[in-house]
Design a protein around this motif. Structure first.
Motif, PDB file in Angstrom:
ATOM      1  N   ASN A  68      32.951  -1.296 -14.565  1.00 17.95           N
ATOM      2  CA  ASN A  68      34.390  -0.658 -15.054  1.00 17.95           C
ATOM      3  C   ASN A  68      34.284   0.834 -14.852  1.00 17.95           C
ATOM      4  O   ASN A  68      35.508   1.493 -14.991  1.00 17.95           O
ATOM      5  N   PHE A  69      33.378   1.335 -15.069  1.00 18.04           N
ATOM      6  CA  PHE A  69      33.063   2.886 -14.808  1.00 18.04           C
ATOM      7  C   PHE A  69      32.521   3.135 -13.695  1.00 18.04           C
ATOM      8  O   PHE A  69      32.992   3.726 -12.619  1.00 18.04           O
ATOM      9  N   GLY A  70      31.317   2.662 -13.311  1.00 17.09           N
ATOM     10  CA  GLY A  70      30.538   2.832 -11.923  1.00 17.09           C
ATOM     11  C   GLY A  70      30.444   4.299 -11.689  1.00 17.09           C
ATOM     12  O   GLY A  70      30.326   4.871 -10.505  1.00 17.09           O
ATOM     13  N   PHE A  71      29.985   5.142 -12.409  1.00 16.28           N
ATOM     14  CA  PHE A  71      29.609   6.279 -12.337  1.00 16.28           C
ATOM     15  C   PHE A  71      28.186   6.575 -11.936  1.00 16.28           C
ATOM     16  O   PHE A  71      27.732   7.605 -11.132  1.00 16.28           O
ATOM     17  N   VAL A  72      27.453   5.648 -12.450  1.00  8.44           N
ATOM     18  CA  VAL A  72      26.016   5.885 -12.001  1.00  8.44           C
ATOM     19  C   VAL A  72      25.464   4.456 -11.713  1.00  8.44           C
ATOM     20  O   VAL A  72      25.820   3.472 -12.176  1.00  8.44           O
ATOM     21  N   LYS A  73      24.264   4.512 -10.860  1.00  9.00           N
ATOM     22  CA  LYS A  73      23.624   3.250 -10.412  1.00  9.00           C
ATOM     23  C   LYS A  73      22.032   3.326 -10.566  1.00  9.00           C
ATOM     24  O   LYS A  73      21.653   4.526 -10.268  1.00  9.00           O
ATOM     25  N   LEU A  74      21.486   2.295 -10.892  1.00  6.52           N
ATOM     26  CA  LEU A  74      20.188   2.264 -11.100  1.00  6.52           C
ATOM     27  C   LEU A  74      19.636   1.658  -9.800  1.00  6.52           C
ATOM     28  O   LEU A  74      20.289   0.677  -9.311  1.00  6.52           O
ATOM     29  N   PRO A  75      18.498   1.980  -9.062  1.00  6.72           N
ATOM     30  CA  PRO A  75      17.873   1.328  -7.864  1.00  6.72           C
ATOM     31  C   PRO A  75      17.292  -0.089  -8.524  1.00  6.72           C
ATOM     32  O   PRO A  75      17.234  -0.292  -9.617  1.00  6.72           O
ATOM     33  N   ALA A  76      17.688  -0.880  -7.551  1.00  5.97           N
ATOM     34  CA  ALA A  76      17.510  -2.268  -8.220  1.00  5.97           C
ATOM     35  C   ALA A  76      15.816  -2.500  -8.761  1.00  5.97           C
ATOM     36  O   ALA A  76      15.885  -3.178  -9.726  1.00  5.97           O
ATOM     37  N   GLU A  77      15.067  -1.693  -8.124  1.00  3.40           N
ATOM     38  CA  GLU A  77      13.665  -2.040  -8.948  1.00  3.40           C
ATOM     39  C   GLU A  77      13.928  -1.426 -10.384  1.00  3.40           C
ATOM     40  O   GLU A  77      12.839  -1.679 -11.105  1.00  3.40           O
ATOM     41  N   CYS A  78      14.737  -0.744 -10.758  1.00 11.84           N
ATOM     42  CA  CYS A  78      14.887  -0.389 -12.148  1.00 11.84           C
ATOM     43  C   CYS A  78      15.858  -1.243 -12.925  1.00 11.84           C
ATOM     44  O   CYS A  78      16.155  -0.806 -14.150  1.00 11.84           O
ATOM     45  N   THR A  79      16.218  -2.375 -12.527  1.00 10.08           N
ATOM     46  CA  THR A  79      17.212  -3.183 -13.355  1.00 10.08           C
ATOM     47  C   THR A  79      16.336  -4.618 -13.453  1.00 10.08           C
ATOM     48  O   THR A  79      15.451  -4.893 -13.112  1.00 10.08           O
ATOM     49  N   THR A  80      17.041  -5.409 -14.264  1.00 12.11           N
ATOM     50  CA  THR A  80      16.698  -6.750 -14.611  1.00 12.11           C
ATOM     51  C   THR A  80      17.538  -7.715 -14.332  1.00 12.11           C
ATOM     52  O   THR A  80      18.882  -7.468 -14.191  1.00 12.11           O
ATOM     53  N   GLY A  81      17.290  -8.891 -14.053  1.00  8.56           N
ATOM     54  CA  GLY A  81      18.075  -9.860 -13.640  1.00  8.56           C
ATOM     55  C   GLY A  81      18.591 -11.010 -14.475  1.00  8.56           C
ATOM     56  O   GLY A  81      18.064 -10.771 -15.983  1.00  8.56           O
ATOM     57  N   SER A  82      19.420 -12.064 -14.428  1.00  5.87           N
ATOM     58  CA  SER A  82      19.927 -12.921 -15.257  1.00  5.87           C
ATOM     59  C   SER A  82      19.543 -14.165 -15.053  1.00  5.87           C
ATOM     60  O   SER A  82      19.190 -14.384 -13.670  1.00  5.87           O
TER      61      SER A  82
END
Ligand code: ARG
Length: 447
Positions: free
Chosen positions: A265-279
């Motif tokens: 809903n903001f979409g100002f920043v994004k983390l590269p996929a390798e820095c995120t976790t899944g569900s």
């Protein structure tokens, strides 16, 4: 063999022993190197006042350095039945050196031993925290400079307010760390004073040379008054905890911003996929767990000064066993904050910023003040200009002019990052960690 330093031929109830030793056997391992350094300095001082001869002193120093090497090899243990690190080191000296080992405790108490251990430990850990803060600071400032022209909305009440920029956002957290560094510096200076020689908290009838141990251990000066030296137990930890909590507060706030700005809903920043976790159930999810855990861990760290305060609340002067419990919350706090600082640096280096946020019309209204200011600069009274633009917005006729010009110090167009860097340098650059390291190496015969 009786393993209590204070053994007087009576046995202690095992339950009482377990309860009073508590977590010391494990926690004190972190203090072992510092306990040894304190003992090297103390025995050199005892030699200088004639309490140990040259041969005894040399033997003690050699053996203490051997024990230091055992600690460095992760092979140092506090044995079953031994209360704490102070008892273990004296036991090892006595096993090896007999009566010479038994002489080292002249003119000291475990009360000033643990004080000096904690000061040396804290001094070292604070230097690591300062370095990690400086690294994060540099990373934030680089990101601020890199993205200085990328605009984003600024919010008040979480309502779109005025134009801001990634230059401002990253730079704000960098500048916040300069204030945190000031607290760290104060904490370091308070910590870097020698309590050794206060003994049980009332000094000694031996003519101890406290100036000598102060110099040998690389302290700035000493806690002169022996009663105050003992009162420093807990006070020093609490003051340091405030400094750690300051840094944690900055990280927690930044982490919350990042979580918010990363939401779709903001979409100002994004983390590269390798820095995120899944569900486990929602195949599309890329969650910013790193920021969430940073936030929670740093929020918890901010409870540390209160934890310490509550442990020692209302104690009168003089040693109490209550103080032992402070180690349980205080010692682990450094690794906790250091890990958060390293992870924050890692993720801030990799965060991607959206360069086209303002293409979305929902942010147009944030240029209203720019328009009011243009009219005011052209001579219209501010309140009339405000009203005119307000009515345009109500009627839906307001047209945002996005070519903004902010020039004053600290604004979008004039971040003053060079001055923020100079401010940090004036604090961090003036901190002297080298004399502590030099003194410690000298005590270990590693000049
Ligand atoms: N483990 C103790 C502490 O951390 C060491 C000092 C013991 N002193 C004493 N008087 N029992 O406080």
């Amino acid at each position: 063999m009786a393993k209590k330093l204070w053994d007087k031929n009576s046995t202690v109830n095992p339950e009482i022993e377990r309860f009073t030793v508590g977590k010391d056997r494990e926690l004190d391992l972190q203090l072992a190197r510092y306990d040894i350094l304190g003992s090297i300095a103390h025995s050199a001082m005892l030699h200088s006042i004639g309490m140990l001869d040259s041969n005894e002193t040399q033997q003690l120093h050699n053996e203490l350095r051997n024990i230091y090497a055992i600690v460095e090899n992760n092979e140092f243990v506090i044995e079953e039945g031994v209360e704490d690190v102070h008892s273990q080191v004296e036991l090892m000296l006595t096993r090896k050196l007999g009566d010479t080992g038994k002489k080292i405790h002249c003119g000291r108490s475990r009360n000033d031993q643990v004080l000096v251990d904690l000061k040396l430990f804290t001094r070292h850990r604070l230097s690591m925290v300062c370095e990690a803060v400086k690294t994060l600071f540099d990373t934030l400032l680089e990101q601020s400079n890199r993205h200085k022209d990328v605009l984003m909305p600024g919010y008040t009440h979480l309502q779109v307010a005025m134009p801001s920029s990634f230059g401002l956002w990253f730079g704000a957290y960098a500048e916040s760390l300069t204030d945190d560094m000031l607290f760290l510096q104060a904490a370091y200076r308070m910590c870097n004073r020698n309590p050794l020689g206060s003994a049980a908290g009332y000094g000694s009838s031996f003519p101890l040379n406290r100036t000598m141990t102060t110099e040998l251990l690389g302290f700035d000066s000493m806690n002169y008054n022996v009663v105050y030296a003992q009162m420093g137990r807990g006070k020093c930890e609490r003051n340091v905890a405030y400094a750690l909590a300051g840094v944690a507060g900055t990280l927690a706030k930044m982490a919350f911003d990042a979580c918010l700005f990363n939401s779709q809903n903001f979409g100002f920043v994004k983390l590269p996929a390798e820095c995120t976790t899944g569900s486990s159930i929602m195949p599309h999810k890329k969650n910013p767990d790193v920021f969430e855990l940073l936030r929670a861990r740093c929020n918890r760290l901010q409870a540390l000064p209160t934890d310490i305060t509550l442990i020692m609340n209302n104690l009168p002067c003089g040693y109490f066993r209550d103080l032992q419990i402070i180690k349980e919350v205080f010692l682990p706090a450094f690794d906790e904050l250091l890990e958060c600082l390293r992870m924050a640096t890692y993720i801030i280096e990799r965060i991607e910023v959206n360069k086209n946020i303002l293409d979305d019309k929902r942010y147009d209204a944030m240029f209203s003040v720019e328009e009011v200011n243009r009219l005011a600069a052209a001579g219209m009274p501010f309140r009339d200009a405000y009203k005119k633009v307000g009515l345009q917005i109500e009627e839906g006729t307001f047209v945002a002019q996005k070519d903004i010009s902010h020039t004053h110090e600290g604004s979008i167009g004039n971040l003053c990052n060079d001055r923020i860097a100079a401010l940090m340098e004036s604090i961090y650059g003036s901190m002297d960690f080298a004399s502590a390291t030099t003194a410690e190496n000298k005590l270990l015969g590693r000049e």
